[in-house]
Scaffold this active site. Structure first.
Site, PDB file in Angstrom:
ATOM      1  N   ASP A 163      24.519  11.311  96.771  1.00  0.00           N
ATOM      2  CA  ASP A 163      24.909  12.501  97.517  1.00  0.00           C
ATOM      3  C   ASP A 163      23.793  13.561  97.563  1.00  0.00           C
ATOM      4  O   ASP A 163      24.018  14.714  97.244  1.00  0.00           O
ATOM      5  CB  ASP A 163      26.177  13.075  96.865  1.00  0.00           C
ATOM      6  CG  ASP A 163      26.737  14.266  97.606  1.00  0.00           C
ATOM      7  OD1 ASP A 163      26.678  14.268  98.841  1.00  0.00           O
ATOM      8  OD2 ASP A 163      27.230  15.192  96.929  1.00  0.00           O
ATOM      9  N   GLU A 408      26.773   7.793  87.337  1.00  0.00           N
ATOM     10  CA  GLU A 408      27.955   7.234  87.978  1.00  0.00           C
ATOM     11  C   GLU A 408      27.816   5.799  88.473  1.00  0.00           C
ATOM     12  O   GLU A 408      28.135   5.491  89.623  1.00  0.00           O
ATOM     13  CB  GLU A 408      28.415   8.143  89.125  1.00  0.00           C
ATOM     14  CG  GLU A 408      28.801   9.526  88.641  1.00  0.00           C
ATOM     15  CD  GLU A 408      29.665  10.294  89.633  1.00  0.00           C
ATOM     16  OE1 GLU A 408      29.734   9.892  90.801  1.00  0.00           O
ATOM     17  OE2 GLU A 408      30.272  11.298  89.214  1.00  0.00           O
ATOM     18  N   TYR A 463      36.124  15.660  88.667  1.00  0.00           N
ATOM     19  CA  TYR A 463      36.423  16.614  89.746  1.00  0.00           C
ATOM     20  C   TYR A 463      37.917  16.844  89.900  1.00  0.00           C
ATOM     21  O   TYR A 463      38.444  16.814  91.004  1.00  0.00           O
ATOM     22  CB  TYR A 463      35.765  16.135  91.047  1.00  0.00           C
ATOM     23  CG  TYR A 463      34.267  16.333  90.979  1.00  0.00           C
ATOM     24  CD1 TYR A 463      33.709  17.562  91.290  1.00  0.00           C
ATOM     25  CD2 TYR A 463      33.428  15.322  90.546  1.00  0.00           C
ATOM     26  CE1 TYR A 463      32.344  17.777  91.181  1.00  0.00           C
ATOM     27  CE2 TYR A 463      32.057  15.522  90.432  1.00  0.00           C
ATOM     28  CZ  TYR A 463      31.521  16.754  90.752  1.00  0.00           C
ATOM     29  OH  TYR A 463      30.174  16.977  90.647  1.00  0.00           O
ATOM     30  N   GLU A 498      29.525  16.937  84.902  1.00  0.00           N
ATOM     31  CA  GLU A 498      29.783  17.502  86.232  1.00  0.00           C
ATOM     32  C   GLU A 498      31.240  17.920  86.320  1.00  0.00           C
ATOM     33  O   GLU A 498      32.139  17.179  85.915  1.00  0.00           O
ATOM     34  CB  GLU A 498      29.513  16.478  87.350  1.00  0.00           C
ATOM     35  CG  GLU A 498      28.058  16.144  87.559  1.00  0.00           C
ATOM     36  CD  GLU A 498      27.822  15.204  88.749  1.00  0.00           C
ATOM     37  OE1 GLU A 498      28.666  15.132  89.661  1.00  0.00           O
ATOM     38  OE2 GLU A 498      26.772  14.524  88.734  1.00  0.00           O
TER      39      GLU A 498
HETATM   40  C1  GCB Z   1      29.239  13.360  91.862  1.00  0.00           C
HETATM   41  C2  GCB Z   1      27.801  13.002  91.887  1.00  0.00           C
HETATM   42  C3  GCB Z   1      26.934  14.071  92.525  1.00  0.00           C
HETATM   43  C4  GCB Z   1      27.646  14.624  93.753  1.00  0.00           C
HETATM   44  C5  GCB Z   1      28.947  15.245  93.323  1.00  0.00           C
HETATM   45  C6  GCB Z   1      29.766  15.788  94.524  1.00  0.00           C
HETATM   46  O1  GCB Z   1      30.017  12.824  91.126  1.00  0.00           O
HETATM   47  O2  GCB Z   1      27.286  12.663  90.626  1.00  0.00           O
HETATM   48  O3  GCB Z   1      25.708  13.511  92.864  1.00  0.00           O
HETATM   49  O4  GCB Z   1      26.867  15.539  94.453  1.00  0.00           O
HETATM   50  O5  GCB Z   1      29.742  14.278  92.692  1.00  0.00           O
HETATM   51  O6  GCB Z   1      29.646  16.976  94.801  1.00  0.00           O
HETATM   52  O7  GCB Z   1      30.459  15.023  95.145  1.00  0.00           O
END
Ligand code: GCB
Length: 593
Positions: A163, A408, A463, A498
């Site tokens: 990403d 990941e 997330y 994250e």
């Molecule tokens: C993740 C990735 C990261 C992305 C992020 C997102 O899990 O490790 O590279 O930018 O999510 O914002 O989706």
């Protein structure tokens, strides 16, 4: 590999500036031997920088294939009799280098340096032509991986599974430097520190070439010798050592001599250990506060920029961060040097990102990741090389407290174990002194993941409230806590590498709803509340430090907006919130409780 550094015996020239540059969509340069003469039809291009955001044509911005860089360089007459080295700090992703008509180097991997001894190919006092063919293609044999297709009109298109935008170019300085013919070729140090007695120790191992005696002197920050050794290997005792740490990033200097050559290395004396669910720095538990970051900014793209680096570190200090992860590739060595001096703790990551071919919007549902035709033997080899180069470049930095092998990967797939076990063993062999980790993905929770027992730290990217339970922070809080408690049962330190929410600068909503700055604050607040309830959680790295460029996609309005700073490095409300939390009095002593 040693950084180019001036000393009494070494001179360095940075070949920054404007180079001749040409796209090569028809791959004509190699058959046409473009290195043999001044590049015809060339424009000028800035180095270091990504080229993508410096052009105005969409096809050029998204070009897939070769590009050519070339410049002339005046070789100092005073270098006669010296050894001359040409070095690229980062050519993303693959490069071949010519000095005059001679091919002198080739390298795969866009984020680690390579160099060539060009003594026999240049003449001191004369001008030399340096040509670099660079290629940005990602395939199943590269790290990171990708897939190339050809459109109906014959245009090549690059797909990838990570990403961030696939910037390319000479991203970091190119150097020409001199050393004597007998020289220090490589150097590694490890340090020990006993917090009870203050006894420190610096063990060094130098690789030398040519004749002459080898010796080492360890000096304090004032330049006074504190210990010395003879020979290419030695153990230097430092009674009453001043340990390196975030509050006091004290650096000694190791001057290593071999024959006429001298190389100086900053050395921080410190230890890192994992003990049960704690991460110890110099024997004391440490809690990590900070971010996953990106080397990314307007115009420069992924080009190293001292101005951006200085601003980023100023913001890290302002917000109260003590650490960051080099998501998702090794950063410029300047960044690690600066982290050493600033006392930032760094989790140093390889470019192994996107090893998950079925992930979310970037992958294909049901696709298998590990095995022939996908992430197989060629990728594993490239991954191993990336790890070796990372460790060889960065092992002497006190700021680097852990190696992150990947971001990941699909570690719920049983084949992931066979893929990762040898890589983790290789890392431990190369550097037994640092913990090893990787950033775990949401699709591999504790009951599905097959590799975490191989690692020292549990790093999870989660997330809740965004991709899981979007817009529902109540459900998110329950889900996040339940999962972290399940991880905690493994008895290792947990670092949430994250968590976060996209926030469009200036978008507000009461009550907070997704994409607003208010929701970003609310999600971060909720997450931190959960972390504080689980003692095994020893670190919180918000995703991301700043907004950054991605591939174009419907869910990426002008890029990824999970930054707590905007792409031009101004604070969103979440940054003010974190500053209050991370720089204020400890939770128990707050007036608000
Ligand atoms: C993740 C990735 C990261 C992305 C992020 C997102 O899990 O490790 O590279 O930018 O999510 O914002 O989706």
């Amino acid at each position: 590999m040693l950084a180019p550094r001036e000393s009494r015996s070494r001179e360095c020239r940075r070949l920054d500036g404007l180079w001749r540059f040409r796209f090569d969509p028809g791959t004509e340069g190699t058959t046409g031997r473009w290195w043999q003469e001044p590049l015809r039809g060339a424009r000028e291009m800035a180095v270091p920088a990504s080229y993508n955001d410096l052009v105005t044509d969409a096809g050029e911005r998204e070009h897939v294939g070769d590009v050519w860089y070339q410049r002339d360089v005046q070789v100092p007459a005073t270098w006669e009799g010296q050894r001359i080295v040409l070095r690229c700090d980062a050519a993303t992703h693959r490069a071949t280098v010519w000095a005059g008509d001679t091919e002198v180097a080739g390298h795969a991997g866009g984020y680690t340096p390579f160099e060539a001894d060009v003594t026999d190919h240049l003449r001191c006092g004369e001008s030399a032509r340096i040509t670099i063919r660079l290629n940005n293609e990602l395939t199943m044999a590269t790290i990171p991986p990708g897939v190339i297709s050809v459109s109906a009109s014959g245009r090549r298109k690059q797909r990838y599974f990570h990403d961030f935008f696939n910037y390319a170019g000479l991203h970091r300085p190119v150097w020409l430097y001199s050393t004597p013919r007998s020289y220090v070729a490589d150097l590694s140090v490890t340090t020990a520190f006993d917090p009870r007695t203050g006894a420190g120790r610096v063990s060094y191992h130098a690789v030398v070439a040519g004749t002459g005696p080898t010796s080492a002197v360890l000096r304090d920050a004032a330049g006074e010798a504190v210990a010395d050794g003879a020979g290419a290997d030695g153990v230097l005792p430092v009674p009453g050592a001043r340990a390196w740490g975030p509050d006091d990033p004290y650096l000694y200097r190791l001057d290593v001599r071999h024959g006429p050559d001298e190389f100086s290395l900053p050395v921080g004396i410190r230890t890192v250990q994992v003990e049960g669910p704690r991460l110890l720095l110099n024997g004391e538990p440490v809690a990590l506060r900070g971010f996953g970051m990106h080397e990314d900014s307007a115009l420069h793209g992924k080009g190293h920029d001292d101005a951006r680096m200085v601003r980023d570190f100023a913001l890290l200090k302002w917000v109260g961060a003590n650490s960051f992860r080099t998501s998702h590739y090794p950063y410029a060595e300047e960044v690690l040097d600066y982290a050493d001096r600033q006392g930032l703790l760094v989790i140093d990551e390889t470019p192994a990102v996107g090893l998950h071919l079925s992930l979310g919007h970037m992958g294909d549902a049901g696709a298998r990741t590990f095995g022939p035709g996908a992430i197989g033997e060629p990728a594993a080899e490239a991954h191993g090389a990336a790890l070796r180069e990372l460790i060889s470049r960065d092992r002497n930095h006190p700021s680097v407290i852990a190696w992150s092998v990947a971001n990941e990967p699909d570690t719920a797939e049983p084949a992931a174990r066979g893929y990762f076990a040898p890589l983790v063993s290789a890392v431990r062999e190369l550097d037994p002194s640092r913990p090893v980790c990787f950033a775990n993905v949401a699709t591999a929770p504790p009951e599905a993941d097959v590799v975490t027992d191989l690692f020292d730290l549990i790093c999870v990217n989660r997330y809740y409230g965004w991709y899981a339970d979007p817009g529902d922070l109540e459900a998110a809080e329950r889900g996040l806590e339940a999962e972290l408690r399940a991880w905690a049962r493994q008895g290792k330190p947990i670092l949430v590498t994250e968590f976060g929410a996209d926030a469009l600068p200036g978008l507000h909503a009461l009550p907070p709803t997704m994409w607003s700055e208010d929701y970003q604050v609310a999600l971060i607040t909720m997450s931190l509340r959960v972390f504080r309830r689980i003692p095994e959680v020893i670190g919180e790295h918000v995703w991301n430090f700043a907004d950054f460029a991605t591939a174009q996609a419907v869910h990426r309005p002008g890029g990824n907006h999970k930054g707590v700073f905007t792409r031009d490095r101004q604070p969103k409300p979440a940054a003010w919130f974190l500053r209050e939390l991370w720089t204020g009095p400890p939770p128990g002593q707050r007036s608000s409780g």
